[in-house]
Structure formats: structure tokens, C-alpha cells
Design a protein around this motif. Sequence first.
Motif, PDB file in Angstrom:
ATOM      1  N   SER A 155      -6.046   8.582  -3.779  1.00 22.96           N
ATOM      2  CA  SER A 155      -5.483   7.243  -3.719  1.00 22.96           C
ATOM      3  C   SER A 155      -5.408   6.700  -5.143  1.00 22.96           C
ATOM      4  O   SER A 155      -5.259   7.468  -6.105  1.00 22.96           O
ATOM      5  N   GLY A 157      -7.674   5.416  -7.206  1.00 25.62           N
ATOM      6  CA  GLY A 157      -8.706   5.905  -8.123  1.00 25.62           C
ATOM      7  C   GLY A 157      -8.481   7.362  -8.504  1.00 25.62           C
ATOM      8  O   GLY A 157      -8.619   7.743  -9.668  1.00 25.62           O
ATOM      9  N   ASP A 212      -7.833  13.548   2.103  1.00 26.47           N
ATOM     10  CA  ASP A 212      -7.758  13.793   3.550  1.00 26.47           C
ATOM     11  C   ASP A 212      -6.465  13.255   4.158  1.00 26.47           C
ATOM     12  O   ASP A 212      -5.979  13.752   5.148  1.00 26.47           O
ATOM     13  N   GLU A 213      -5.891  12.218   3.539  1.00 29.53           N
ATOM     14  CA  GLU A 213      -4.609  11.736   4.043  1.00 29.53           C
ATOM     15  C   GLU A 213      -3.517  12.717   3.625  1.00 29.53           C
ATOM     16  O   GLU A 213      -3.628  13.367   2.585  1.00 29.53           O
ATOM     17  N   ARG A 255      -2.180   0.136  -1.486  1.00 29.43           N
ATOM     18  CA  ARG A 255      -2.616  -0.459  -0.218  1.00 29.43           C
ATOM     19  C   ARG A 255      -2.348  -1.959  -0.078  1.00 29.43           C
ATOM     20  O   ARG A 255      -2.050  -2.409   1.030  1.00 29.43           O
ATOM     21  N   LYS A 307       0.582  -7.377   3.466  1.00 28.72           N
ATOM     22  CA  LYS A 307       1.410  -8.464   2.935  1.00 28.72           C
ATOM     23  C   LYS A 307       2.882  -8.144   3.136  1.00 28.72           C
ATOM     24  O   LYS A 307       3.316  -7.993   4.259  1.00 28.72           O
ATOM     25  N   ALA A 347     -12.781  16.687   2.009  1.00 25.58           N
ATOM     26  CA  ALA A 347     -13.949  17.339   1.429  1.00 25.58           C
ATOM     27  C   ALA A 347     -15.100  17.170   2.413  1.00 25.58           C
ATOM     28  O   ALA A 347     -15.323  16.086   2.940  1.00 25.58           O
ATOM     29  N   THR A 352     -13.501   8.598  -3.157  1.00 27.83           N
ATOM     30  CA  THR A 352     -13.225   8.621  -1.714  1.00 27.83           C
ATOM     31  C   THR A 352     -13.181   7.242  -1.071  1.00 27.83           C
ATOM     32  O   THR A 352     -12.979   7.138   0.151  1.00 27.83           O
ATOM     33  N   ARG A 360      -6.305   0.084   6.946  1.00 24.19           N
ATOM     34  CA  ARG A 360      -6.680   0.616   5.639  1.00 24.19           C
ATOM     35  C   ARG A 360      -5.581   1.548   5.110  1.00 24.19           C
ATOM     36  O   ARG A 360      -5.289   1.549   3.933  1.00 24.19           O
ATOM     37  N   ASP A 372     -13.530   1.949  -5.270  1.00 29.38           N
ATOM     38  CA  ASP A 372     -14.275   1.188  -4.263  1.00 29.38           C
ATOM     39  C   ASP A 372     -15.609   1.823  -3.872  1.00 29.38           C
ATOM     40  O   ASP A 372     -16.502   1.139  -3.387  1.00 29.38           O
ATOM     41  N   TRP A 399      -8.490  -4.174  -6.699  1.00 35.28           N
ATOM     42  CA  TRP A 399      -7.446  -3.225  -7.058  1.00 35.28           C
ATOM     43  C   TRP A 399      -7.514  -2.749  -8.513  1.00 35.28           C
ATOM     44  O   TRP A 399      -7.118  -1.624  -8.812  1.00 35.28           O
ATOM     45  N   PHE A 459      -8.432 -10.028  -8.764  1.00 34.96           N
ATOM     46  CA  PHE A 459      -8.079  -9.949  -7.352  1.00 34.96           C
ATOM     47  C   PHE A 459      -6.964 -10.927  -7.059  1.00 34.96           C
ATOM     48  O   PHE A 459      -6.866 -11.955  -7.705  1.00 34.96           O
ATOM     49  N   TRP A 460      -6.119 -10.595  -6.105  1.00 39.26           N
ATOM     50  CA  TRP A 460      -5.155 -11.590  -5.644  1.00 39.26           C
ATOM     51  C   TRP A 460      -5.021 -11.458  -4.146  1.00 39.26           C
ATOM     52  O   TRP A 460      -5.444 -10.469  -3.548  1.00 39.26           O
TER      53      TRP A 460
END
Lengths: 62, 394
Positions: free
Chosen positions: B11, B13, B35-36, B43, B48, B79, B104, B124, B272, B291, B325-326
Motif C-alpha cells: 500500500s 507505506g 495480500d490484496e 485509501r 469521500k 506473508a 502491513t 478499509r 500505520d 496519510w 490529517f484532513w
Amino acid sequence: MKIVVDMNVCQDHGQCVFAAPEIFSLDDDGHLVYQSDVDEALREKAEDAADVCPLQAIVVED
Amino acid sequence: MTQRIVIVGASLGGLRAAEALRAQHFAGEIVVIGDEVHAPYNRPPLSKEVLADQVSHEAVAFRQRASVSDVIWHLGDAAQSLSGTTVTTQSGTRFDADGVVIATGIRPRTIPLAGAASRRMTLRTLDDAVALRKRLQPGAKVLVVGAGFIGCEVAATATTLGCQVSVVAVDEEPMIRPLAVSFGAALRQRHEARGVTFHLGAGIQAIDETPEGAAATLDDGTQLEASVIVEAIGSIPNVEWLEGQGFDLTDGVLCDNDMRVIGGEHVVAVGDVARFPNPLFDDAPRRIEHWNIPTDTARRAVTTLLGDLGLGEGSKESFTPMPAFWSDQFDLRLQAFGLPGLAGNEPSDVTIECGDLSGDVVVAYRNHGRLVGIVGIGFNKELQALRAEIGMAR
Ligand SMILES: Cc1cc2nc3c(=O)[nH]c(=O)nc-3n(C[C@H](O)[C@H](O)[C@H](O)COP(=O)(O)OP(=O)(O)OC[C@H]3O[C@@H](n4cnc5c(N)ncnc54)[C@H](O)[C@@H]3O)c2cc1C
Ligand code: SF4
């Protein structure tokens, strides 16, 4: 090197301003202004700004 | 021999770590395990504009730097375990590496009650958003559980789409933890004016299947009907695959200020999932689900990892990323810097710096006189100016 910001997408978050103040700033109304023709020496900074834009509105062109 | 770095989590990160490795001149092989099945995507739009409009991978995919075109993407396979710097996936594929980047992230927590499973969703992933979007038909009764940012954004977007939306939360006001009662109450009123109903200070006792969909029973006996229930009550870090390595997995994976995983060798963590101390505030390690943190931590983690592998200089400066953040809710855009949740309990710790709570506003959060966070609606310039003072005594 050319910078293009999709102003339809940009929401004036100003994250780019922190990443590359040489290129991006906010005007007195808090709206984004930027230079579109930028010296090659600033490429890394420009890429950083593109990375941190939450709307992914910035494109760095060759 | 070619060196290899394995990044787990494909993702924000994970992508930023791969880009940072190339930017910092790592010439070896980079493998990203995810895994996706999707290539990295953004995201925040999923609750939004993209949820309101059209949910598709093209709408949210990250542009990737040319430097990462030779990265090996191993997608659709989780993993399962780590041993030293060897990662083994669910399919049994084994990746030996010189260094590992943990990226992850987190997954949504769900309400620990059975019932009406087919009506309950979380948000998510892209697939979650596609499934949720289908349920947000005009007139649909939507019950959002949890009044944090994601819950409030979903409530706003669903209302805009013509749904009838109720929000249930145990908190006294929406977004109370970061924003404090006064600001939370003001935002609640703005949501209510646009048609959202709130049931606050209320827990859920039971969820049952009904002919129309589902019914949630609150502590006080109130019954709320819904065709879809969105659970937005917080998150669980994805660390199960790291068990048995001697890491501290209490809340995410514990790192030092250089993003080195404590107890590991040549293992770093980003985004995260990483719990790390930020001296901009204090020495308490925290996870930050914002983010900008995956990007900042990825750069630092890569500097550290390459330094530890003898492929770079490392960094001697302490790492003090500014959380940013927003949140978009209806026509309101909140912007936050720092950690407003660290404000003290004195009335003078939360102050209005400009505007007022019914319109554009800037709220400052302090702890023992030190500015720890700012949140604003509008006033971009003023926010930018105050941002520079976060962490400094005042
Ligand atoms: C709906 C929504 C709205 C948001 N809005 C905002 C916002 O407005 N502002 C803001 O600042 N932040 C927002 N965020 C938060 C922001 O998106 C996150 O901070 C960011 O995505 C974190 O990136 P990450 O790479 O650390 O983790 P993640 O994005 O969670 O990525 C982790 C990846 O690793 C994968 N993975 C997990 N376990 C394994 C395993 N064992 N093997 C392989 N892969 C695995 C996961 O499936 C996932 O793809 C929002 C998040 C969501 C979900
Ligand atoms: S960060 Fe992106 S959205 Fe924000 S001002 Fe810059 S270009 Fe616009």
C-alpha cells in the motif's frame, strides 16, 4: 522540467508547500500558486511534493 | 551476490519504501509482498469523493515513480511468518532477504456480536468500498457504528447519496478524542443540519436479521432498522505474521526513533503499523494513522536499514515527522497538524485562534503551554503559520 497541477483536483491542502517551498506557495486567499518551469536541480523536491499531495494532483514531467 | 530487500504490505507505506530504496541508491532486488490483489492505491478517497462518485482502481491507483519499474510485486498472497529476514507466504513461497520492511498497516475492528452478517460491512480496502457503494442506494437506511473520522465521512457521503443515515457511538460527541467536546459538538450540529441522526453515549446490545435487513438494539432498548450497517469502531494492527520473533506487538510493532524494529536485526517498520517515539511531542511510542506518516517513516526506515546494512550513512538527527490529517465531510474540509489528542484537560488547553465553531475556524490544542496540535476549517494561511509552532513552548 515541467510541473503540472490538476487544479480541478487540488484542494489547496498546502502539503506541497512544505515539501517544496521553492516551487509551491499559497496566495493571500489560501489558494495554491506554483511555478510550472522548474530547474532540474529541484527534481527531487518536486517528486517529494508530488508524493505528499493527498489528492495526487501534481505531475512532474520531463 | 545481488542483495534483496523484501517489503511486506503493498500500500502507501510499501510503495514509498520501494521508492525510497531507489532514491537512496539501493541497486539490489526489491520484492513487495501484498495480500490484496491490487497495486498500491490511495485509501482516503474511499470514504469521500470516490465513494460518492465511482469506485474503481483507476480512480485511486498511485502513480509510481519510474525508478520502481523493476520492483517485483508479489500480490494476492499474504506473508504468514517472519524468521530473521526470511518471509514465508501463505502459498508457501519463501523469500530470503538482507533486510525486511514491515508495512502491513491495520484492519478494521468489528463489533463482537453475531447476527445479520450479510448486512454488515467495514471500510478499509477498495473491495470494501465497491461492496459498500452498491448498498448506498437513495432511500437506503444506513447505520454507521462509530463516530470517528471514517464513520463521519461515510455518514456524510451516504447522506449526500440520498440515504437515511444514523450514527451510533459510545462517545459523547463525534470525533471527540482528537477534537475535544466543543468542536465535536459543533460538527455534530453541522451533520444534523444536513439530515444525519446521532445516538451518542450508546452501545449496541444486539444485532438481528429482520425481513428488511437488520435491526440494532441499543443499551437503552432503542431499536434501529438498517439495510446496511457500517462498522467504523477503530482498528487492529496486522502483526500476527510477526509473532515468535521477540518483537513487542502490544499495539502495532514497537520501533525505535529510527524505525528499527526493537528485537530485530535489519528489520524496519513504516506506516500505520509502526509504533515509534516522536520527540516532536515526547518519548512515548505511538502509532499514527495519518496519510503522511507512511511516506515520512518509509524514508527514515530506508535510511536506517541501508545504514545498518553498510550501504548508506544512516542518520544522526532525531526523527520528528509532523502528523498531518484532513477529513472531508459534506462541504467541510478539516485540516489538522500535530496530535490534538494530546491536549491537556484544562479549559485553556483548547482555544479558538480564529473564526468560530459554526463557520470557518482554527482551534489550537495545548499541553502545559506547548502547542501539540491545530485543526482548522478554512483559514489555510493561518493554519500553515501555526503549524510551524507545533512542539515549541509558547
Ligand atoms: C476509508 C479511509 C479513509 C481515510 N482517510 C484519511 C484521511 O482523510 N486523512 C488521512 O490522513 N488518513 C486517512 N486514512 C488513513 C490512511 O489511508 C492510512 O494512514 C494509510 O493508508 C496507511 O498506509 P500503510 O501503507 O501504512 O497501511 P495500509 O494502507 O493499511 O496498507 C497495508 C497493506 O498491507 C496488507 N497486508 C496486511 N497484512 C499483510 C500480510 N500478512 N501480508 C501481505 N500484506 C499484508 C494490507 O492488506 C494492505 O494492503 C484513511 C483510511 C481509510 C481506510
Ligand atoms: S498538496 Fe496537492 S491538493 Fe494540496 S495544495 Fe498542493 S497540489 Fe493542491
